[in-house]
Structure formats: C-alpha cells, structure tokens
Design a protein around this motif. Sequence first.
Motif, PDB file in Angstrom:
ATOM      1  N   CYS A  29       0.836  -1.206   0.000  1.00 48.95           N
ATOM      2  CA  CYS A  29       0.000   0.000   0.000  1.00 48.95           C
ATOM      3  C   CYS A  29       0.869   1.254   0.000  1.00 48.95           C
ATOM      4  O   CYS A  29       0.618   2.198  -0.770  1.00 48.95           O
ATOM      5  CB  CYS A  29      -0.935   0.014   1.200  1.00 48.95           C
ATOM      6  SG  CYS A  29      -2.251  -1.222   1.141  1.00 48.95           S
ATOM      7  N   GLY A  39      -4.899  12.206  -4.637  1.00 50.60           N
ATOM      8  CA  GLY A  39      -5.810  11.363  -3.879  1.00 50.60           C
ATOM      9  C   GLY A  39      -7.055  12.158  -3.532  1.00 50.60           C
ATOM     10  O   GLY A  39      -7.245  13.281  -4.017  1.00 50.60           O
ATOM     11  N   ARG A  40      -7.897  11.559  -2.697  1.00 45.75           N
ATOM     12  CA  ARG A  40      -9.110  12.232  -2.257  1.00 45.75           C
ATOM     13  C   ARG A  40      -9.183  12.174  -0.740  1.00 45.75           C
ATOM     14  O   ARG A  40      -9.029  11.105  -0.152  1.00 45.75           O
ATOM     15  CB  ARG A  40     -10.343  11.561  -2.877  1.00 45.75           C
ATOM     16  CG  ARG A  40     -10.495  11.880  -4.347  1.00 45.75           C
ATOM     17  CD  ARG A  40     -11.604  11.097  -5.002  1.00 45.75           C
ATOM     18  NE  ARG A  40     -11.426   9.650  -4.970  1.00 45.75           N
ATOM     19  CZ  ARG A  40     -10.550   8.972  -5.710  1.00 45.75           C
ATOM     20  NH1 ARG A  40      -9.748   9.618  -6.526  1.00 45.75           N
ATOM     21  NH2 ARG A  40     -10.474   7.663  -5.644  1.00 45.75           N
ATOM     22  N   ILE A  51     -15.861  15.093   0.040  1.00 42.93           N
ATOM     23  CA  ILE A  51     -14.696  14.477  -0.585  1.00 42.93           C
ATOM     24  C   ILE A  51     -14.061  15.531  -1.468  1.00 42.93           C
ATOM     25  O   ILE A  51     -14.751  16.185  -2.255  1.00 42.93           O
ATOM     26  CB  ILE A  51     -15.088  13.250  -1.438  1.00 42.93           C
ATOM     27  CG1 ILE A  51     -15.783  12.208  -0.580  1.00 42.93           C
ATOM     28  CG2 ILE A  51     -13.848  12.659  -2.118  1.00 42.93           C
ATOM     29  CD1 ILE A  51     -16.355  11.047  -1.357  1.00 42.93           C
ATOM     30  N   ALA A  83     -10.320  10.055   6.181  1.00 46.98           N
ATOM     31  CA  ALA A  83      -9.858   8.980   5.299  1.00 46.98           C
ATOM     32  C   ALA A  83      -9.203   9.644   4.095  1.00 46.98           C
ATOM     33  O   ALA A  83      -9.566  10.761   3.706  1.00 46.98           O
ATOM     34  CB  ALA A  83     -11.021   8.111   4.863  1.00 46.98           C
ATOM     35  N   ALA A  85      -8.058   8.467   0.169  1.00 46.56           N
ATOM     36  CA  ALA A  85      -8.175   7.376  -0.797  1.00 46.56           C
ATOM     37  C   ALA A  85      -7.392   7.681  -2.062  1.00 46.56           C
ATOM     38  O   ALA A  85      -7.417   8.807  -2.565  1.00 46.56           O
ATOM     39  CB  ALA A  85      -9.647   7.157  -1.150  1.00 46.56           C
ATOM     40  N   ASP A  87      -6.384   5.645  -5.905  1.00 48.03           N
ATOM     41  CA  ASP A  87      -6.640   4.458  -6.720  1.00 48.03           C
ATOM     42  C   ASP A  87      -6.144   4.674  -8.129  1.00 48.03           C
ATOM     43  O   ASP A  87      -5.819   5.784  -8.538  1.00 48.03           O
ATOM     44  CB  ASP A  87      -8.135   4.121  -6.738  1.00 48.03           C
ATOM     45  CG  ASP A  87      -8.998   5.272  -7.208  1.00 48.03           C
ATOM     46  OD1 ASP A  87      -8.789   5.774  -8.335  1.00 48.03           O
ATOM     47  OD2 ASP A  87      -9.887   5.688  -6.443  1.00 48.03           O
ATOM     48  N   PHE A  98      -6.796  -0.020  -5.218  1.00 46.86           N
ATOM     49  CA  PHE A  98      -7.222   1.109  -4.397  1.00 46.86           C
ATOM     50  C   PHE A  98      -6.660   0.941  -2.998  1.00 46.86           C
ATOM     51  O   PHE A  98      -6.519  -0.161  -2.492  1.00 46.86           O
ATOM     52  CB  PHE A  98      -8.745   1.294  -4.387  1.00 46.86           C
ATOM     53  CG  PHE A  98      -9.545   0.070  -4.018  1.00 46.86           C
ATOM     54  CD1 PHE A  98      -9.958  -0.150  -2.714  1.00 46.86           C
ATOM     55  CD2 PHE A  98      -9.899  -0.853  -4.994  1.00 46.86           C
ATOM     56  CE1 PHE A  98     -10.715  -1.266  -2.384  1.00 46.86           C
ATOM     57  CE2 PHE A  98     -10.661  -1.967  -4.673  1.00 46.86           C
ATOM     58  CZ  PHE A  98     -11.066  -2.178  -3.368  1.00 46.86           C
ATOM     59  N   VAL A  99      -6.292   2.082  -2.405  1.00 50.51           N
ATOM     60  CA  VAL A  99      -5.701   2.125  -1.067  1.00 50.51           C
ATOM     61  C   VAL A  99      -6.436   3.190  -0.271  1.00 50.51           C
ATOM     62  O   VAL A  99      -6.704   4.282  -0.781  1.00 50.51           O
ATOM     63  CB  VAL A  99      -4.190   2.455  -1.136  1.00 50.51           C
ATOM     64  CG1 VAL A  99      -3.611   2.707   0.245  1.00 50.51           C
ATOM     65  CG2 VAL A  99      -3.425   1.338  -1.849  1.00 50.51           C
ATOM     66  N   THR A 100      -6.748   2.874   0.986  1.00 50.12           N
ATOM     67  CA  THR A 100      -7.407   3.827   1.874  1.00 50.12           C
ATOM     68  C   THR A 100      -6.601   3.954   3.157  1.00 50.12           C
ATOM     69  O   THR A 100      -6.236   2.952   3.776  1.00 50.12           O
ATOM     70  CB  THR A 100      -8.842   3.371   2.220  1.00 50.12           C
ATOM     71  OG1 THR A 100      -9.562   3.189   1.006  1.00 50.12           O
ATOM     72  CG2 THR A 100      -9.545   4.392   3.089  1.00 50.12           C
ATOM     73  N   GLY A 143      -5.687  -1.978   1.375  1.00 52.10           N
ATOM     74  CA  GLY A 143      -5.645  -1.891  -0.076  1.00 52.10           C
ATOM     75  C   GLY A 143      -6.077  -3.186  -0.725  1.00 52.10           C
ATOM     76  O   GLY A 143      -6.000  -4.259  -0.117  1.00 52.10           O
TER      77      GLY A 143
END
Length: 171
Positions: A29, A39-40, A51, A83, A85, A87, A98-100, A143
């Motif tokens: 990740c 990212g978001r 977001i 968070a 995110a 991707d 995708f990774v958070t 992820g």
Amino acid sequence: MALDEPHDENAGMPMSDSLGLATLGREQCLALLAGAGLGRVVFTSRAMPAIQPARFALHHGAIVVRTPSQSALFAGILDSVVAFAVDEFGKDLETGWFVTVVGRASEVRDPIVIAELETLPLSCWTGQVDSRYLHIPIESVTGRRILGACSNEALSVIDAPDELSGRVCHS
C-alpha cells in the motif's frame, strides 16, 4: 510473492477478500501511495460528508497535503479523523488497485519540517499564498488489487450483487 504480502499459509497464495480481490499488505500500500500524487480526502464539512481531491506526498510515513488556510478542506480536516483514498484503474475497469488511509489530521507548524515540505511538489491549485500543510499519519491502511474478470475467481466490486435486492450493480 513479496514478504509483506498477506497470504494464505496453507495455499501459499496471496489472500483474497470476500469478493476475490487480492488483499495488499502495508508495504505494498505504501509503495502504491508513493507512486501516486493525487488522492481524495474524505472528511466532514458542515456536518455533511465531503470528498475533495488533493495533491499529496508521503513524508516520513504520513500523507501531507497543502491547502489554503481559508478552505473548507483546511477547516474540515484540522484535528479530525479523516480517510484518504488513492486508486488507479485500467480504462476497461477490469484491473487496478485502491488504497485507503485513516488518520487524525493536524497542521504542520514546525518551521524546519515546513522548509522540507516546501521542496515537495505540493503547490496549491488556487495559487493562494496563504497555504498550510496538513499531516495525516497513516494509522490504518488497507488496499486491494483487482486482477481482472479472468484472474479473479469472484465478482469484481463493480459487478457485486446488491445485498438487499440480489440485483447486480453496474456503476
């Protein structure tokens, strides 16, 4: 298989989640995050979910974003759990990852650290001079990798049945 990749001890294969997506380990990740620049941020603004896309960099094991001090993003994430995110998907939406990240955001105030951050490609899109650096420690990271319909033995996220109706969702 990489040492940090989660795997099933019995089968010697990477672990999959309930949809058959490959589960990524922490180091995987972080490597994916390090190769991305956009990212978001998922946060709360005026008691509503929000977001916002953000340029970011990894700096000493944390996500760092730069934003104007008067922005909704700055106000919404300062000293809050957020968070983050990131991707990347193929054009056919059959492959990708995708990774958070989850962590408590804080403002960077140390002038020495700020001087380091100013060397990173984190310019504000608005061009405003009064911008601040926000630090999101990677307290939790998860992820998944989508290997494509032929490689995954289960459904992809896009084709997952709607649990309430049993319908297939096509987003």
